[in-house]
Write an enzyme that holds these catalytic residues in place. Structure first.
Site, short mmCIF file in Angstrom:
data_model
loop_
_atom_site.label_atom_id
_atom_site.label_comp_id
_atom_site.label_asym_id
_atom_site.label_seq_id
_atom_site.Cartn_x
_atom_site.Cartn_y
_atom_site.Cartn_z
N ALA A 12 1.35 -1.38 -0.01
CA ALA A 12 -0.21 -0.38 0.16
C ALA A 12 0.70 1.12 -0.25
CB ALA A 12 -1.19 0.00 1.18
N ASP A 62 7.45 -8.32 3.50
CA ASP A 62 8.01 -8.95 2.00
C ASP A 62 6.90 -10.40 2.04
OD1 ASP A 62 8.21 -10.04 -0.53
OD2 ASP A 62 10.96 -11.10 0.29
N VAL A 63 6.07 -10.25 1.25
CA VAL A 63 4.81 -11.00 1.18
C VAL A 63 5.35 -11.89 0.65
CG1 VAL A 63 3.01 -9.19 1.32
CG2 VAL A 63 3.69 -9.96 -0.69
N ASN A 89 -2.90 -6.91 -2.44
CA ASN A 89 -2.71 -5.97 -3.56
C ASN A 89 -1.20 -6.12 -4.04
OD1 ASN A 89 -3.16 -3.02 -5.37
ND2 ASN A 89 -1.17 -2.56 -3.61
N SER A 141 -5.66 -9.76 -12.62
CA SER A 141 -5.62 -8.38 -13.68
C SER A 141 -6.36 -8.90 -15.17
CB SER A 141 -3.98 -8.91 -13.92
OG SER A 141 -3.55 -7.88 -15.38
N TYR A 154 4.04 -13.27 -15.67
CA TYR A 154 2.76 -13.06 -15.11
C TYR A 154 1.07 -13.19 -15.15
CZ TYR A 154 0.28 -7.69 -13.33
OH TYR A 154 -0.13 -7.35 -12.97
N ALA A 156 0.01 -15.80 -15.85
CA ALA A 156 -0.10 -17.56 -15.36
C ALA A 156 -0.14 -16.54 -13.82
CB ALA A 156 1.48 -18.27 -14.93
N LYS A 158 -1.75 -14.10 -11.92
CA LYS A 158 -2.79 -13.33 -12.32
C LYS A 158 -4.17 -13.87 -12.59
CE LYS A 158 -1.42 -9.36 -10.57
NZ LYS A 158 -1.00 -9.65 -8.94
N ILE A 187 -3.51 0.40 -16.17
CA ILE A 187 -4.27 1.52 -14.76
C ILE A 187 -2.78 2.49 -14.75
CG2 ILE A 187 -4.23 1.95 -12.03
CD1 ILE A 187 -7.10 0.46 -13.73
P1 NAP Z 1 3.09 -0.93 -8.40
O1 NAP Z 1 2.34 0.78 -8.20
O2 NAP Z 1 4.32 -1.26 -8.70
O3 NAP Z 1 3.43 -1.55 -6.51
C1 NAP Z 1 3.67 -2.09 -6.14
C2 NAP Z 1 3.13 -2.41 -4.82
O4 NAP Z 1 3.41 -3.60 -4.57
C3 NAP Z 1 4.00 -1.67 -3.92
O5 NAP Z 1 3.59 -0.89 -2.87
C4 NAP Z 1 5.27 -2.39 -3.46
O6 NAP Z 1 5.80 -2.54 -2.40
C5 NAP Z 1 4.58 -3.88 -3.51
N1 NAP Z 1 5.41 -5.05 -3.42
C6 NAP Z 1 5.81 -4.95 -4.07
N2 NAP Z 1 6.53 -6.12 -4.15
C7 NAP Z 1 6.69 -6.59 -2.77
C8 NAP Z 1 6.90 -7.44 -1.37
N3 NAP Z 1 7.07 -8.80 -2.03
N4 NAP Z 1 6.05 -7.22 -0.02
C9 NAP Z 1 5.61 -6.57 -0.30
N5 NAP Z 1 5.21 -5.94 -0.99
C10 NAP Z 1 5.63 -5.61 -2.08
O7 NAP Z 1 1.96 -1.75 -8.61
P2 NAP Z 1 0.33 -1.38 -8.47
O8 NAP Z 1 0.30 -1.15 -10.22
O9 NAP Z 1 -0.36 -0.39 -7.39
O10 NAP Z 1 -0.59 -3.02 -8.92
C11 NAP Z 1 -0.47 -3.19 -7.41
C12 NAP Z 1 -1.74 -4.16 -8.31
O11 NAP Z 1 -2.73 -4.59 -8.46
C13 NAP Z 1 -0.55 -5.65 -8.70
O12 NAP Z 1 -1.32 -6.24 -7.79
C14 NAP Z 1 -0.87 -5.50 -9.63
O13 NAP Z 1 0.01 -6.97 -10.48
C15 NAP Z 1 -1.83 -5.62 -9.89
N6 NAP Z 1 -2.23 -4.73 -11.43
C16 NAP Z 1 -2.02 -3.51 -11.58
C17 NAP Z 1 -1.94 -2.85 -13.04
C18 NAP Z 1 -1.73 -2.20 -13.65
O14 NAP Z 1 -2.46 -1.68 -14.54
N7 NAP Z 1 -1.31 -0.64 -12.88
C19 NAP Z 1 -3.05 -3.65 -13.80
C20 NAP Z 1 -3.53 -5.29 -13.29
C21 NAP Z 1 -3.32 -5.54 -12.07
P3 NAP Z 1 7.18 -1.16 -1.75
O15 NAP Z 1 7.32 -0.28 -2.91
O16 NAP Z 1 7.17 -1.12 -0.53
O17 NAP Z 1 8.13 -2.34 -1.90
#
Ligand code: NAP
Length: 247
Positions: A12, A62-63, A89, A141, A154, A156, A158, A187
């Site tokens: 978050a 780290d999840v 998320n 996704s 990716y 797979a 999702k 997004i």
């Molecule tokens: P983002 O802006 O890159 O943010 C990713 C978040 O995940 C960050 O807060 C990061 O935290 C956290 N994270 C990454 N690895 C982690 C770990 N090992 N443990 C805990 N936290 C971790 O991504 P987003 O676009 O907001 O995406 C959020 C979700 O939506 C994801 O699951 C993504 O696959 C999905 N999604 C996004 C899109 C899109 O177009 N943006 C489309 C479809 C689905 P830190 O920075 O603190 O490490």
């Protein structure tokens, strides 16, 4: 809408998770901000929510690490009487053609996107089962539904989140726990910052609503699924992509 509810949102510190945290806090949830690397951004968000007069706290984990997830849930149990909402998320995306993809990358993506969801759901459901209530929301996704070139791993991960969601919904329903997935399209977050302009334009031309999504578009659906309004919704995948044609 979420008065008195305790809500953990993984990943978050930025992007969709941050928007979901802000909206949930503004709707009176106590939001627990999980982060991994972005400590400064998580601290900033907690301060922002508190300055708005709402409740937030933060926890590093780290999840993909069971040790970290276990410690995170011990912290939650120590600080709170229960857990009402879990939003899985946290996610990473690495695009690579199949022939250039390696095992290390495979385990990294699966580790965060799928193992992270599995671990957090398992620990959260232990608390929620005892309460006989809870709401779990998993970020999938459109790539997990439709696939995309350069995204085999990716996609797979999702798609697996969808199977996981449907099975968990069946298993946990008897305890009053709902489990749903949200499948966003494109997004505007850090996750997609490296997408080439021509790809972005091509996707945009296929979106009926004529714009790329913003994190708040997803946050609103997460708020709905977290609230009493969605009490009888479980095992569903809600696509939030502005009505995008499959390319
Ligand atoms: P983002 O802006 O890159 O943010 C990713 C978040 O995940 C960050 O807060 C990061 O935290 C956290 N994270 C990454 N690895 C982690 C770990 N090992 N443990 C805990 N936290 C971790 O991504 P987003 O676009 O907001 O995406 C959020 C979700 O939506 C994801 O699951 C993504 O696959 C999905 N999604 C996004 C899109 C899109 O177009 N943006 C489309 C479809 C689905 P830190 O920075 O603190 O490490």
């Amino acid at each position: 809408m979420l008065s008195g509810k305790v809500m953990l949102i993984t990943g978050a510190s930025r992007g969709i998770g941050k928007a979901a945290a802000l909206l949930a806090a503004a709707n009176h949830a106590h939001v627990i901000i999980n982060y991994n690397k972005s400590e400064d951004r998580a601290t900033e968000l907690v301060n922002q929510i508190r300055e708005m007069g709402f409740y937030a706290s933060m926890v590093k984990a780290d999840v993909s690490s069971e040790e970290d997830v276990k410690a995170m849930f011990s912290y939650i149990k120590e600080k709170h009487s229960g857990l009402d909402v879990l939003v899985n998320n946290a996610g990473i995306m690495k695009n690579s053609l199949l022939s250039l993809s390696n095992t290390e990358m495979f385990y990294q993506i699966i580790g965060v996107n799928l193992k992270g969801t599995f671990l957090c759901t398992r620990y959260a459901s232990n608390i929620m089962r005892k309460q006989r209530s809870g709401k779990i929301i998993n970020l999938s996704s459109v790539s997990g539904l439709n696939g995309d070139a350069g995204q085999t791993v990716y996609s797979a991960s999702k798609a697996a989140v969808i199977g996981f969601t449907k099975s968990a919904a069946r298993e946990l329903g008897m305890y009053g726990i709902t489990v749903n997935a949200v499948a966003p399209g494109l997004i505007e977050t850090d996750l997609i910052k490296d997408i080439k302009n021509e790809v972005r334009e091509k996707i945009l031309s296929n979106i009926a609503l004529g714009r790329i999504g913003i994190p708040e578009d997803i946050a609103k659906v997460i708020l709905f699924l977290s609230s009493d309004l969605a009490d009888y919704v479980s095992g569903e995948v809600i696509v939030v992509d502005g009505c995008q044609k499959i390319m």
